[in-house]
Write an enzyme that holds these catalytic residues in place. Sequence first.
Site, PDB file in Angstrom:
ATOM      1  N   TRP A  92       0.821  -1.214   0.000  1.00  0.00           N
ATOM      2  CA  TRP A  92       0.000   0.000   0.000  1.00  0.00           C
ATOM      3  C   TRP A  92       0.853   1.261   0.000  1.00  0.00           C
ATOM      4  CZ3 TRP A  92      -4.086  -1.775  -1.848  1.00  0.00           C
ATOM      5  CH2 TRP A  92      -4.560  -3.037  -1.469  1.00  0.00           C
ATOM      6  N   LYS A 113     -12.291  -2.052   7.123  1.00  0.00           N
ATOM      7  CA  LYS A 113     -11.506  -2.993   7.907  1.00  0.00           C
ATOM      8  C   LYS A 113     -11.815  -2.888   9.403  1.00  0.00           C
ATOM      9  CE  LYS A 113      -7.765  -2.959   4.519  1.00  0.00           C
ATOM     10  NZ  LYS A 113      -8.067  -4.260   3.930  1.00  0.00           N
ATOM     11  N   ASP A 148      -1.652   6.425   6.471  1.00  0.00           N
ATOM     12  CA  ASP A 148      -2.714   5.528   6.036  1.00  0.00           C
ATOM     13  C   ASP A 148      -2.964   4.562   7.188  1.00  0.00           C
ATOM     14  OD1 ASP A 148      -4.317   3.548   4.970  1.00  0.00           O
ATOM     15  OD2 ASP A 148      -3.002   3.085   3.277  1.00  0.00           O
TER      16      ASP A 148
END
Length: 361
Positions: A103, A196, A172
Amino acid sequence: MSKRIYNFNPGPAALPLSVLEEIQATFLDFAGTGMSITEVSHRSKPFDAIINDAVTRVKRLLGIGDDFKVLFVQGGASMQFAMVPMNLLPDGKSADYVNTGTWSTKAIKETKILGKTVNVAASSEDRNFAYIPKELSLDPNAAYVHITSNNTIKGTQWADFPDTKGVPIVSDMSSDILSRPLDMSKFGLIYAGAQKNIGPAGVCMVIVKNDLLEKANTGLPSMLAYKTYADSNSLYNTPPCFTIYAIDLVLKWLEETIGGLEKMDAVNREKAALLYDLFDASSFYNGTADADSRSLMNVTFRLPSEDLEKRFVEEATKNDLGGLKGHRSVGGCRASIYNAMSMEGIQALVDFMKEFERTNG
């Protein structure tokens, strides 16, 4: 109620059962409107109360005041890979990025696509992202330092955030947002896809400091400018009302049932320890992350062979333990144990793993 499994999927992931039950109970008649939350206008007073309550709860949980804005943005965390540099990285300046996996690699790529200057301050790619780097080559003049706080694929997590000497951290936190207390003085912006740890898919929560908003780049398309969301209370266009409603219920659960982030952190540490202690006592299960970089959210591991891993996932599924297959890019196995995963679920997994090792080891 029909049978429910223990859901170890990495996202969309498990939600607290009490939240799902409240959604079920109010789905056809939300707040006495005679309409479902999926039908209520985003301009209505009932929804206005929901989004305002969600903002208030986020601020209370994180211990922040009016120096931060809480925004609800569509496009997921993936859109934030571009929105962050578009808004926060002026021409002529660079930003530091720490590369700890898939990511952060994508975040770096999107920043470069925009023609922006990236300094990769550290990377753990040399060992296939099995650890969090300790030595960072930071630029004191950087616009920000970008960090992926938890790496879902490789199962690593920042236990402590670095001292950036006043340069704001942009993080993030899609997979560990609101899982532990944070020193918010270090952060200029946090973004987190909801699916999530805080709700269903459909929205990305952005927590941004006002001073960064005030000096953000101008001349951007409206939907790609943080100021648009800040000035409209995230109501510039129709937001995903149902997702925000569900997030508000999860925030309420975190506050009123769990008792806040310190208690949530203690529970999460206890859950993760059950699995990591099993790995450390076994030669059959091998964790993929270095011990000092282990994630409390995504526990990644290998078995002695790929055939055994396939059988493990199949038998676990038959035993109502779902979502244990590793990410397609790396294989292996993974247990995602976000806030909503119960201690009972972890114990059921540990018991299954011990029995599987006994019969296959």
